[in-house]
Design a protein around this motif. Structure first.
Motif, PDB file in Angstrom:
ATOM      1  N   MET A 205       2.664  12.381   3.811  1.00  0.00           N
ATOM      2  CA  MET A 205       3.703  11.404   4.107  1.00  0.00           C
ATOM      3  C   MET A 205       4.408  11.018   2.814  1.00  0.00           C
ATOM      4  SD  MET A 205       3.261   8.016   6.374  1.00  0.00           S
ATOM      5  CE  MET A 205       3.768   6.503   5.618  1.00  0.00           C
ATOM      6  N   THR A 206       5.750  11.071   2.825  1.00  0.00           N
ATOM      7  CA  THR A 206       6.491  10.719   1.622  1.00  0.00           C
ATOM      8  C   THR A 206       6.747   9.223   1.585  1.00  0.00           C
ATOM      9  OG1 THR A 206       8.609  11.065   2.701  1.00  0.00           O
ATOM     10  CG2 THR A 206       7.669  12.953   1.540  1.00  0.00           C
ATOM     11  N   ASP A 207       6.919   8.719   0.396  1.00  0.00           N
ATOM     12  CA  ASP A 207       7.212   7.303   0.206  1.00  0.00           C
ATOM     13  C   ASP A 207       8.716   7.124   0.308  1.00  0.00           C
ATOM     14  OD1 ASP A 207       7.379   4.687  -0.486  1.00  0.00           O
ATOM     15  OD2 ASP A 207       6.699   4.947  -2.552  1.00  0.00           O
ATOM     16  N   SER A 208       9.207   6.759   1.501  1.00  0.00           N
ATOM     17  CA  SER A 208      10.650   6.657   1.719  1.00  0.00           C
ATOM     18  C   SER A 208      11.250   5.435   1.022  1.00  0.00           C
ATOM     19  CB  SER A 208      10.975   6.639   3.210  1.00  0.00           C
ATOM     20  OG  SER A 208      10.398   5.500   3.801  1.00  0.00           O
ATOM     21  N   ALA A 209      10.408   4.523   0.531  1.00  0.00           N
ATOM     22  CA  ALA A 209      10.927   3.343  -0.165  1.00  0.00           C
ATOM     23  C   ALA A 209      11.637   3.735  -1.459  1.00  0.00           C
ATOM     24  CB  ALA A 209       9.792   2.377  -0.471  1.00  0.00           C
ATOM     25  N   ASN A 210      11.206   4.840  -2.072  1.00  0.00           N
ATOM     26  CA  ASN A 210      11.838   5.287  -3.311  1.00  0.00           C
ATOM     27  C   ASN A 210      12.894   6.366  -3.078  1.00  0.00           C
ATOM     28  OD1 ASN A 210      10.425   3.605  -5.048  1.00  0.00           O
ATOM     29  ND2 ASN A 210       8.686   4.998  -5.129  1.00  0.00           N
ATOM     30  N   GLN A 211      13.209   6.623  -1.810  1.00  0.00           N
ATOM     31  CA  GLN A 211      14.168   7.661  -1.464  1.00  0.00           C
ATOM     32  C   GLN A 211      15.502   7.007  -1.093  1.00  0.00           C
ATOM     33  OE1 GLN A 211      12.729  10.143   1.675  1.00  0.00           O
ATOM     34  NE2 GLN A 211      14.055  11.840   1.100  1.00  0.00           N
ATOM     35  N   ILE A 212      16.602   7.588  -1.547  1.00  0.00           N
ATOM     36  CA  ILE A 212      17.915   7.003  -1.283  1.00  0.00           C
ATOM     37  C   ILE A 212      18.319   7.265   0.164  1.00  0.00           C
ATOM     38  CG2 ILE A 212      20.369   7.047  -1.897  1.00  0.00           C
ATOM     39  CD1 ILE A 212      19.491   7.904  -4.729  1.00  0.00           C
ATOM     40  N   GLY A 213      18.693   6.185   0.847  1.00  0.00           N
ATOM     41  CA  GLY A 213      19.180   6.253   2.217  1.00  0.00           C
ATOM     42  C   GLY A 213      20.343   5.281   2.368  1.00  0.00           C
ATOM     43  N   GLU A 214      20.756   5.053   3.611  1.00  0.00           N
ATOM     44  CA  GLU A 214      21.838   4.102   3.863  1.00  0.00           C
ATOM     45  C   GLU A 214      21.448   2.729   3.328  1.00  0.00           C
ATOM     46  OE1 GLU A 214      24.880   4.793   5.028  1.00  0.00           O
ATOM     47  OE2 GLU A 214      24.255   6.885   5.140  1.00  0.00           O
ATOM     48  N   ASN A 215      22.372   2.056   2.670  1.00  0.00           N
ATOM     49  CA  ASN A 215      22.198   0.692   2.122  1.00  0.00           C
ATOM     50  C   ASN A 215      21.195   0.597   0.977  1.00  0.00           C
ATOM     51  OD1 ASN A 215      24.074  -0.365   4.033  1.00  0.00           O
ATOM     52  ND2 ASN A 215      22.450  -0.287   5.564  1.00  0.00           N
ATOM     53  N   SER A 216      20.722   1.728   0.454  1.00  0.00           N
ATOM     54  CA  SER A 216      19.826   1.681  -0.707  1.00  0.00           C
ATOM     55  C   SER A 216      20.593   1.156  -1.911  1.00  0.00           C
ATOM     56  CB  SER A 216      19.303   3.076  -1.066  1.00  0.00           C
ATOM     57  OG  SER A 216      18.399   3.553  -0.102  1.00  0.00           O
ATOM     58  N   GLU A 217      19.910   0.318  -2.703  1.00  0.00           N
ATOM     59  CA  GLU A 217      20.476  -0.101  -3.981  1.00  0.00           C
ATOM     60  C   GLU A 217      19.971   0.899  -5.014  1.00  0.00           C
ATOM     61  OE1 GLU A 217      19.441  -3.692  -6.824  1.00  0.00           O
ATOM     62  OE2 GLU A 217      20.532  -4.400  -5.066  1.00  0.00           O
ATOM     63  N   VAL A 218      20.899   1.487  -5.745  1.00  0.00           N
ATOM     64  CA  VAL A 218      20.562   2.586  -6.646  1.00  0.00           C
ATOM     65  C   VAL A 218      21.065   2.286  -8.058  1.00  0.00           C
ATOM     66  CG1 VAL A 218      20.807   5.075  -7.055  1.00  0.00           C
ATOM     67  CG2 VAL A 218      20.847   4.191  -4.709  1.00  0.00           C
ATOM     68  N   ILE A 219      20.203   2.541  -9.034  1.00  0.00           N
ATOM     69  CA  ILE A 219      20.627   2.504 -10.431  1.00  0.00           C
ATOM     70  C   ILE A 219      20.492   3.932 -10.918  1.00  0.00           C
ATOM     71  CG2 ILE A 219      20.140   1.616 -12.738  1.00  0.00           C
ATOM     72  CD1 ILE A 219      19.130  -0.961 -11.398  1.00  0.00           C
ATOM     73  N   LEU A 220      21.605   4.459 -11.481  1.00  0.00           N
ATOM     74  CA  LEU A 220      21.614   5.859 -11.865  1.00  0.00           C
ATOM     75  C   LEU A 220      22.501   6.082 -13.077  1.00  0.00           C
ATOM     76  CD1 LEU A 220      24.030   7.931  -9.659  1.00  0.00           C
ATOM     77  CD2 LEU A 220      23.928   5.477  -9.468  1.00  0.00           C
ATOM     78  N   HIS A 221      22.205   7.158 -13.759  1.00  0.00           N
ATOM     79  CA  HIS A 221      23.113   7.680 -14.770  1.00  0.00           C
ATOM     80  C   HIS A 221      23.881   8.799 -14.092  1.00  0.00           C
ATOM     81  CE1 HIS A 221      22.517   5.774 -18.593  1.00  0.00           C
ATOM     82  NE2 HIS A 221      21.213   5.941 -18.569  1.00  0.00           N
ATOM     83  N   PHE A 222      25.166   8.924 -14.427  1.00  0.00           N
ATOM     84  CA  PHE A 222      25.915  10.057 -13.905  1.00  0.00           C
ATOM     85  C   PHE A 222      26.895  10.559 -14.942  1.00  0.00           C
ATOM     86  CE2 PHE A 222      28.686   6.506 -12.717  1.00  0.00           C
ATOM     87  CZ  PHE A 222      29.934   6.977 -13.101  1.00  0.00           C
ATOM     88  N   ASP A 223      27.198  11.836 -14.817  1.00  0.00           N
ATOM     89  CA  ASP A 223      28.251  12.481 -15.590  1.00  0.00           C
ATOM     90  C   ASP A 223      29.196  13.116 -14.594  1.00  0.00           C
ATOM     91  OD1 ASP A 223      27.223  12.339 -18.432  1.00  0.00           O
ATOM     92  OD2 ASP A 223      25.545  13.387 -17.490  1.00  0.00           O
ATOM     93  N   LEU A 224      30.485  12.908 -14.798  1.00  0.00           N
ATOM     94  CA  LEU A 224      31.502  13.636 -14.037  1.00  0.00           C
ATOM     95  C   LEU A 224      32.120  14.636 -14.995  1.00  0.00           C
ATOM     96  CD1 LEU A 224      33.528  11.007 -11.949  1.00  0.00           C
ATOM     97  CD2 LEU A 224      31.767  12.572 -11.165  1.00  0.00           C
ATOM     98  N   LYS A 225      32.160  15.887 -14.555  1.00  0.00           N
ATOM     99  CA  LYS A 225      32.746  16.943 -15.380  1.00  0.00           C
ATOM    100  C   LYS A 225      33.694  17.754 -14.515  1.00  0.00           C
ATOM    101  CE  LYS A 225      28.297  17.485 -17.640  1.00  0.00           C
ATOM    102  NZ  LYS A 225      27.102  18.292 -17.545  1.00  0.00           N
ATOM    103  N   LEU A 226      34.674  18.358 -15.173  1.00  0.00           N
ATOM    104  CA  LEU A 226      35.526  19.320 -14.483  1.00  0.00           C
ATOM    105  C   LEU A 226      34.763  20.628 -14.366  1.00  0.00           C
ATOM    106  CD1 LEU A 226      38.966  18.632 -16.197  1.00  0.00           C
ATOM    107  CD2 LEU A 226      38.015  17.613 -14.122  1.00  0.00           C
ATOM    108  N   SER A 227      35.235  21.522 -13.518  1.00  0.00           N
ATOM    109  CA  SER A 227      34.516  22.780 -13.301  1.00  0.00           C
ATOM    110  C   SER A 227      34.406  23.612 -14.579  1.00  0.00           C
ATOM    111  CB  SER A 227      35.154  23.594 -12.177  1.00  0.00           C
ATOM    112  OG  SER A 227      36.531  23.768 -12.433  1.00  0.00           O
ATOM    113  N   ASP A 228      35.283  23.357 -15.571  1.00  0.00           N
ATOM    114  CA  ASP A 228      35.172  24.086 -16.845  1.00  0.00           C
ATOM    115  C   ASP A 228      34.159  23.440 -17.791  1.00  0.00           C
ATOM    116  OD1 ASP A 228      36.407  21.833 -17.904  1.00  0.00           O
ATOM    117  OD2 ASP A 228      38.233  22.876 -18.528  1.00  0.00           O
ATOM    118  N   GLY A 229      33.513  22.356 -17.324  1.00  0.00           N
ATOM    119  CA  GLY A 229      32.483  21.696 -18.123  1.00  0.00           C
ATOM    120  C   GLY A 229      32.981  20.540 -18.976  1.00  0.00           C
TER     121      GLY A 229
END
Length: 147
Positions: free
Chosen positions: A1-25
């Motif tokens: 059984m997975t721990d769904s509390a740590n899994q992102i779903g609807e209405n989850s509050e998420v703290i994340l790092h992200f990078d947006l890149k163009l397809s050329d990097g």
């Protein structure tokens, strides 16, 4: 059984790092530059539905990159969002350069960013499409916290 509390779903509050890149990097945006992770709630509108779909099911510690085509990222440029504005509509001391992004006041008081595409005599071409419209995007995420 997975721990769904740590899994992102609807209405989850998420703290994340992200990078947006163009397809050329080439980098477009990154929370890592200033080491300030983004905080969002799935469904709050801070990310488009197509970007949110990428996050669903991810867990704390997951690192993943997604390629999102232009239609699903910021859409395709719409020619109806390109306007020719008379130079007199800008203050005399406004220095206009092709490629610059500036804010334009809307009737409701909000500001809409526009890209100066060209300047010819008294005609200034302003593009109100999202600056990333028409671009395929790489969305690279690292999930730090899920509530």
């Amino acid at each position: 059984m997975t721990d769904s509390a740590n899994q992102i779903g609807e209405n989850s509050e998420v703290i994340l790092h992200f990078d947006l890149k163009l397809s050329d990097g080439s980098a477009v945006d990154s929370t890592r530059v200033n080491n300030k992770p983004a905080k969002m709630v799935v469904g709050d509108g801070s990310l488009t539905p197509n970007f949110e779909k990428c996050l669903l099911g991810l867990k704390v510690g997951d690192k993943k990159a997604f390629s999102i085509n232009a239609d699903d990222a910021f859409g395709m440029p719409n020619p109806d969002n390109i306007y020719h504005v008379d130079r007199t509509k800008f203050t005399a001391d406004t220095e206009l350069k092709e490629g610059m992004i500036m804010g334009f006041s809307q009737p409701d008081g909000s500001e809409l960013p526009g890209v100066i595409r060209s300047i010819a005599g008294h005609s200034v071409t302003v593009d109100f499409n999202h600056p990333l419209a028409g671009q395929d995007i790489i969305f690279d995420v690292e999930i730090l916290k899920v509530k």
